[in-house]
Design a protein around this motif. Structure first.
Motif, short mmCIF file in Angstrom:
data_model
loop_
_atom_site.label_atom_id
_atom_site.label_comp_id
_atom_site.label_asym_id
_atom_site.label_seq_id
_atom_site.Cartn_x
_atom_site.Cartn_y
_atom_site.Cartn_z
N GLY A 74 -6.18 -9.41 10.35
CA GLY A 74 -5.12 -10.21 9.76
C GLY A 74 -3.79 -9.49 9.68
N VAL A 75 -2.72 -10.20 10.09
CA VAL A 75 -1.36 -9.68 10.01
C VAL A 75 -0.60 -10.50 8.97
CG1 VAL A 75 0.82 -9.32 11.24
CG2 VAL A 75 -1.37 -8.88 12.40
N HIS A 76 -0.13 -9.85 7.93
CA HIS A 76 0.54 -10.55 6.84
C HIS A 76 1.89 -9.92 6.56
CE1 HIS A 76 -3.39 -12.34 6.18
NE2 HIS A 76 -3.91 -11.12 6.05
N ASP A 77 2.82 -10.74 6.15
CA ASP A 77 4.14 -10.24 5.76
C ASP A 77 4.02 -9.67 4.35
OD1 ASP A 77 6.78 -9.73 5.14
OD2 ASP A 77 7.52 -11.50 6.21
N LEU A 78 4.16 -8.35 4.24
CA LEU A 78 3.92 -7.66 2.98
C LEU A 78 5.19 -7.42 2.18
CD1 LEU A 78 1.48 -4.93 4.39
CD2 LEU A 78 0.85 -7.06 3.24
N ARG A 79 6.32 -7.93 2.65
CA ARG A 79 7.60 -7.59 2.02
C ARG A 79 7.64 -7.98 0.53
NH1 ARG A 79 9.35 -9.47 7.10
NH2 ARG A 79 10.60 -7.96 8.29
N GLU A 80 7.27 -9.19 0.25
CA GLU A 80 7.36 -9.65 -1.13
C GLU A 80 6.42 -8.86 -2.03
OE1 GLU A 80 6.86 -13.78 -3.74
OE2 GLU A 80 6.93 -13.86 -1.54
N LEU A 81 5.20 -8.64 -1.56
CA LEU A 81 4.23 -7.88 -2.34
C LEU A 81 4.74 -6.46 -2.60
CD1 LEU A 81 1.39 -7.42 -3.57
CD2 LEU A 81 0.59 -6.86 -1.26
N GLY B 290 7.83 -5.33 -2.43
CA GLY B 290 9.02 -5.35 -3.28
C GLY B 290 8.66 -5.44 -4.75
N GLY B 291 7.70 -6.27 -5.08
CA GLY B 291 7.28 -6.41 -6.47
C GLY B 291 6.63 -5.15 -7.00
N ARG C 215 7.11 -2.01 -5.94
CA ARG C 215 8.09 -0.93 -6.10
C ARG C 215 8.99 -1.18 -7.31
NH1 ARG C 215 11.04 1.21 -0.94
NH2 ARG C 215 11.58 2.75 -2.52
N ALA C 216 9.24 -2.45 -7.60
CA ALA C 216 10.05 -2.77 -8.77
C ALA C 216 9.36 -2.32 -10.06
CB ALA C 216 10.33 -4.26 -8.82
N ARG C 217 8.04 -2.20 -10.00
CA ARG C 217 7.27 -1.77 -11.18
C ARG C 217 7.02 -0.26 -11.16
NH1 ARG C 217 2.09 -5.60 -11.38
NH2 ARG C 217 1.73 -4.31 -13.23
N GLY C 218 7.61 0.44 -10.20
CA GLY C 218 7.44 1.88 -10.13
C GLY C 218 6.19 2.33 -9.42
N THR C 219 5.55 1.42 -8.69
CA THR C 219 4.35 1.75 -7.93
C THR C 219 4.72 2.19 -6.52
OG1 THR C 219 3.06 0.12 -9.18
CG2 THR C 219 2.14 0.88 -7.08
N LEU C 220 4.17 3.30 -6.08
CA LEU C 220 4.41 3.77 -4.71
C LEU C 220 3.48 3.04 -3.75
CD1 LEU C 220 4.74 7.55 -5.53
CD2 LEU C 220 6.53 6.12 -4.55
N VAL C 221 4.00 2.68 -2.59
CA VAL C 221 3.24 1.87 -1.64
C VAL C 221 2.97 2.68 -0.37
CG1 VAL C 221 3.19 -0.22 -0.26
CG2 VAL C 221 4.22 -0.25 -2.55
N ILE C 222 1.69 2.75 -0.02
CA ILE C 222 1.24 3.41 1.20
C ILE C 222 0.74 2.33 2.15
CG2 ILE C 222 -0.37 5.11 2.16
CD1 ILE C 222 -0.68 6.07 -0.86
N VAL C 223 1.21 2.36 3.39
CA VAL C 223 0.75 1.40 4.39
C VAL C 223 0.07 2.15 5.52
CG1 VAL C 223 1.46 -0.31 6.11
CG2 VAL C 223 2.49 -0.34 3.83
N ALA C 224 -1.19 1.83 5.77
CA ALA C 224 -1.92 2.38 6.92
C ALA C 224 -1.69 1.43 8.09
CB ALA C 224 -3.40 2.50 6.60
N ALA C 225 -1.02 1.90 9.12
CA ALA C 225 -0.54 1.01 10.17
C ALA C 225 -1.06 1.42 11.55
CB ALA C 225 0.99 1.00 10.19
N ASP C 226 -1.34 0.41 12.37
CA ASP C 226 -1.73 0.61 13.76
C ASP C 226 -0.50 1.01 14.57
OD1 ASP C 226 -2.05 -0.15 16.61
OD2 ASP C 226 -4.01 -0.86 15.98
#
Length: 975
Positions: A230-237, A239-240, A242-253
């Motif tokens: 599955g390929v999903h647009d993760l921008r909104e997720l 953004g929300g 990071r606004a809460r101070g959570t660091l986001v790691i993306v494992a990407a092909d």
């Protein structure tokens, strides 16, 4: 006396000569060994071993190994092992894909000893070729991920994700110790994360990515695309979060990122993944170069290696390892990672794949893969199957319901492996090797299960006008990438060939000269050992193919584990750790789990001598242990009074003591049994670092003197090449009571093991295991023992020859060293301003790689010759150091100024030697050709002495800009 026709031939056994490989592996022949022994006043090798090794720890019982065989016989036997693997077309995916390695890269990098026998580029002046290749890798990863800085490779995607999580914990101000992991991450990544998290008190919450914003988490790990495609647009997720101070790691092909919006554009802080599909074979799981990239604010927290630009003494650009080059040696128990080796050779291969194809070539490969996937999806839908996702790149999950087992049975019958994605679904992942016939075969499998009509070749006509991308338009990648000229200048094979040669010519590897690095054991990597890694029976096996298809690997592993157990004296061995640091980690996890199984969960103190390798305290820290440093005495040995006192002080909480044997100072400590007894008496376990195992195989057995666990370095003692700093293999060997606590791997259908998985693949860097198998099979017990003895002979010969010129800092009984010696240069700084770095750099002008500098003692050089070096090469090295000592004497006498002499100027480039103006106290001849043989064979360093401080203050970790504009590149489009 000449052989005549009438003379009898030698016996048949002599003519068959099963010992021929041993004689080619061991550098000094019998006559040369006899000369070296005379210099040492010893009658034979056995008498030397009795003089060097304390009687109390000598191993008398021989190793029970098969008798040595010749190269051709060993290759035939290993081919029989390989044939037990069943190689099917694997469309399993799960982070692994079939790939085509361009022949020019295979022949001129993978099969080229100039690349695979090189050492880690800690000495930058003689590593500029490797460093440039790694800089290409970093640039490639940073460009494709859309982040600012990437490091020079990680061990695998799973451990890269674990490193990213701990990085996030270090930099986050978040009070929570919870990390959210999306449930569509690779299963093996989740396994390794579970292993890594528990000892350091991190909690994992696993669930659908959409739930990542629920609850308090310091970090979130997302997969892009997910393991189910599955390929999903993760921008909104994102953004929300990071606004809460959570660091986001993306494992990407990495290939998908040529078409999809990169993690950096989506808002990720960190991206991880692997580059295996950039030309590397499956190899049952490795070695493959993983990556880790971060936004700029996190760059100084990157684990592992980072190549950066600097300037040399003449102000010209030069590359070097930057920032945390050997962080674990600097920060020790405060280190953020225990990583010592990376995956340099695989990273070079992946980078050269991108250099060869360029952005437009990578784009075309990705478009082709996606086009075939879209056609497959259309064909499956036409047959009435349902897909889990309508948005995908190269992976489909087919909802098969009650037909799941029938689909798997039909696919295997057709010579195809599909992913077991669940009881009611099947995964299919395509790759660059897929042809039209594969698509027809896949559709045929599903058609047969459904009773539908067989697919026809005419289905490809629908794609004649192009394929509409099967993901949201908002996710289409915009803008150029890989714009640097290096990714545009080498399209023809001629240009690529010359580029690879140009880079290799800049470096010193074992194909040029001895690499006398103490503690690093740079020995021969024989061609016959290397040959099998390219066999398709090993190279084309998916790590998560059904177990019955991996029987050859299983047999290989069982035999190698049994042989390694014999070589060390331990009872059980796991081959899963894919680096020495990971073997260390696994060994400490086993100790920790054993204590917990006995109700001793409070045991968390690890005693470590002050001389230990820096990975030791770093590994202890990673398993949640508290490091207590034990002093060393004036001879570099463990201070037993201090050990006894600290063991008594921490008796209630003592978990382990980590020592290196022979000691880090290159000596067989005579009281090692007493060390082990003290630790055991106070409830702890003894971990013996296997870095110096090349001095012990066949001569000393760690369990016999009290050790409980060791890691080995197959890339040191057992001949897997260093490859410029990786790949490595770090098996963990244990006594019987620790056997239940070795790593396991659920994703491969195996038991979890008491400590879980420590690498992404069940056999770690499986495809290089045949190298060690070949070495042990051809050497046999006698050959392995002789290799250890000759390594000790060589070190003592060098120590004796150098002693009149340089103080040898430590020695054991009778004045002998083990397999390495330390020469002390500290007094020179006071007498004439010369440092150990000056001597190390000057050795480059003589055509040698520098020994290990300032470890374990600042201001010294640690030298290890290995058994592979001939007497002529040992003498050439001695000659160079003696000549350098004579140069130092001229500075001491005032003939050359303290700041204007060949040592301070070293290394000296051709440009410097040929400069129009020469205003030095020494001549050009003395600078460039200090000994006559250099006129016949001279290695010229490509850069002068590189300024480390300037590089860290002016950090630049991507390809250097050039005056010419980058070649025009088409924007990423879908078809």
């Amino acid at each position: 006396m000449s052989q005549t026709a009438a003379s009898p031939f030698p016996g048949l056994a002599e003519l068959e000569d099963a010992e021929a490989f041993r004689r080619r592996h061991i550098g000094p022949d019998a006559h040369e060994q006899a000369h070296m022994l005379r210099v040492l006043g010893q009658r034979d090798l056995d008498s030397l071993m009795r003089s060097v090794i304390p009687e109390s720890i000598r191993r008398d019982a021989p190793m029970q190994l098969p008798a040595a065989v010749g190269e051709q016989q060993a290759l035939r036997e290993l081919r029989d092992v390989a044939r037990e693997n069943r190689v099917l077309r694997s469309f399993i995916g799960q982070g692994y894909a079939n790939a085509h390695m361009p022949g020019v890269i295979r022949r001129n990098v993978l099969e080229n000893p100039a690349w695979y026998t090189a050492y880690t580029p800690y000495q930058p002046e003689i590593s500029q070729g490797r460093l440039e290749a790694l800089l290409n890798f970093q640039t490639m990863v940073a460009d494709l991920t859309g982040l600012d800085v990437a490091n020079a490779s990680m061990l695998d995607e799973a451990t890269a994700a674990a490193e990213a999580v701990t990085l996030a914990r270090r930099v986050s101000d978040h009070a929570s110790n919870s990390v959210f992991v999306a449930d569509d991450v690779l299963p093996q990544t989740l396994e390794v994360l579970r292993t890594r998290a528990e000892p350091i008190g991190l909690q994992l919450q696993v669930g659908p990515a959409a739930q990542a914003g629920q609850g308090e988490h310091f970090a979130v790990l997302l997969q892009y695309p997910g393991v189910d495609g599955g390929v999903h647009d993760l921008r909104e997720l994102i953004g929300g979060l990071r606004a809460r101070g959570t660091l986001v790691i993306v494992a990407a092909d990495i290939l998908a990122l040529t078409l999809l919006a990169p993690p950096g554009e989506l808002g990720a802080d960190i991206a991880v993944g692997n580059t295996q599909r950039f030309g590397l074979p499956l190899g049952c799981g490795g070695p493959h170069a993983a990556y880790l990239a971060v936004r700029d604010a996190l760059k100084r927290q990157l684990p592992g290696r980072l190549v950066g630009a600097s300037v040399d003494a003449q102000g010209n650009s030069g590359l070097r390892l930057a920032l945390q080059t050997r962080e674990q040696h600097i920060r020790r128990e405060k280190a953020t990672s225990n990583i010592c080796t990376a995956q340099v050779l695989p990273a070079v291969l992946a980078a050269m794949y991108a250099v060869y194809h360029g952005p437009e070539g990578l784009l075309r490969i990705a478009q082709r893969v996606h086009a075939y996937t879209a056609l497959l999806a259309d064909g499956l839908l036409a047959q009435g199957w349902e897909l889990r996702h309508a948005s995908y790149f190269d992976t489909l999950t087919v909802l098969t319901g009650t037909h799941t087992e029938a689909v798997h049975a039909a696919s295997v019958a057709a010579g195809i492996n599909l992913r077991r994605a669940g009881e009611d679904r099947v995964g299919i992942a395509l790759d660059e090797t897929v042809e039209r016939e594969d698509l027809l075969a896949l559709l045929g499998v599903f058609a047969a299960v459904r009773g539908a009509a067989a697919p026809r070749p005419g289905l490809f006509e629908a794609a004649a006008a192009g394929i509409e991308p099967r993901w949201p338009r908002s996710l289409a990648r915009r803008g150029a990438y890989l714009t640097h000229p290096v990714f545009h200048a080498h399209r023809s094979e001629t240009e690529m060939l010359r580029y690879l040669r140009q880079l290799a010519d800049k470096d010193i590897a074992l194909d040029r000269a001895m690499i006398p690095l103490g503690s690093c054991t740079m020995k021969l990597n024989a061609t016959s050992e290397m040959e099998p890694i390219g066999w398709p029976e090993f190279a084309a096996v998916h790590p998560f193919a059904p177990a019955e298809q991996r029987r050859g690997y299983q047999r290989l592993a069982e035999e190698l584990q049994a042989w390694l157990a014999q070589a060390t004296g331990y009872d059980a061995v796991s081959l899963q750790p894919n680096a020495g640091s990971q073997g260390e980690y696994a060994g400490l996890l086993a100790i920790r789990a054993w204590h917990h199984s006995r109700g001793d969960a409070a045991r968390d103190v690890c005693l470590i001598p002050s001389s230990a390798h820096g990975t030791n305290p770093a590994s202890a820290h990673m398993v949640g242990m508290r490091v207590v440093v034990v002093a060393c005495d004036s001879q570099g040995s463990v201070d037993l009074d201090d050990l006894r006192g600290k063991a008594r002080e921490h008796a209630a909480r003592l978990a382990a003591c980590m020592i290196t044997y022979p000691s880090t100072h290159g000596v067989f400590e005579p009281r090692v049994r007493e060390i082990c007894d003290i630790v055991h008496e106070h409830g702890g376990q003894v971990y013996v670092d296997g870095a110096n195992m090349n001095a012990m195989v066949g001569l000393v057995s760690p369990p016999e003197f009290g050790a409980d666990v060791s890691h080995l370095n197959l890339h040191k003692t057992f001949c897997i090449p260093h490859g410029g700093g990786g790949p490595g293999v770090g098996p963990v060997a244990v006594r019987e009571h620790l056997r239940p606590f070795l790593p396991g791997h659920v994703a491969a259908g195996e038991g979890a093991g008491a400590v879980g998985a420590v690498s992404a693949a069940p056999l770690g860097n499986a495809s290089v295991l045949p190298i060690a198998w070949m070495y042990m099979r051809m050497m046999g017990a006698q050959g392995l023992r002789e290799a250890s003895a000759v390594a000790i002979l060589g070190a003592n010969y060098l120590a004796r020859r150098l002693a009149p010129h340089y103080p040898v800092l430590y020695s054991g009984q009778g004045g002998f060293v083990a397999h390495e010696c330390i020469i002390d240069l500290r007094a020179l700084k006071d007498s004439c301003g010369i440092t150990n770095e000056d001597v190390a750099k000057r050795l480059m002008d003589y055509g040698f790689h520098a020994p290990t500098m300032s470890f374990p003692v600042p201001g010294t050089l640690m030298i290890e010759p290995t058994e592979s070096e001939s007497l002529a090469e040992l003498d050439r090295f001695v000659g160079a150091l003696v000549a350098i000592r004579a140069e130092i004497a001229r500075v001491e006498r005032g003939e050359w100024p303290r700041q204007d002499n060949p040592l301070k100027a070293a290394p000296i480039t051709a440009a410097v030697a040929l400069a129009d103006s020469w205003e030095h106290a020494y001549t050009r001849e003395q600078a460039a050709f200090p000994v006559p043989e250099l006129r016949r064979h001279k290695y010229w360093v490509p850069v002068g002495r590189v300024d480390n401080v300037w590089g860290d203050r002016n950090l630049q970790c991507a390809c250097l800009p050039v005056a010419e504009p980058a070649a025009q590149q088409p924007e990423a489009q879908a078809a």
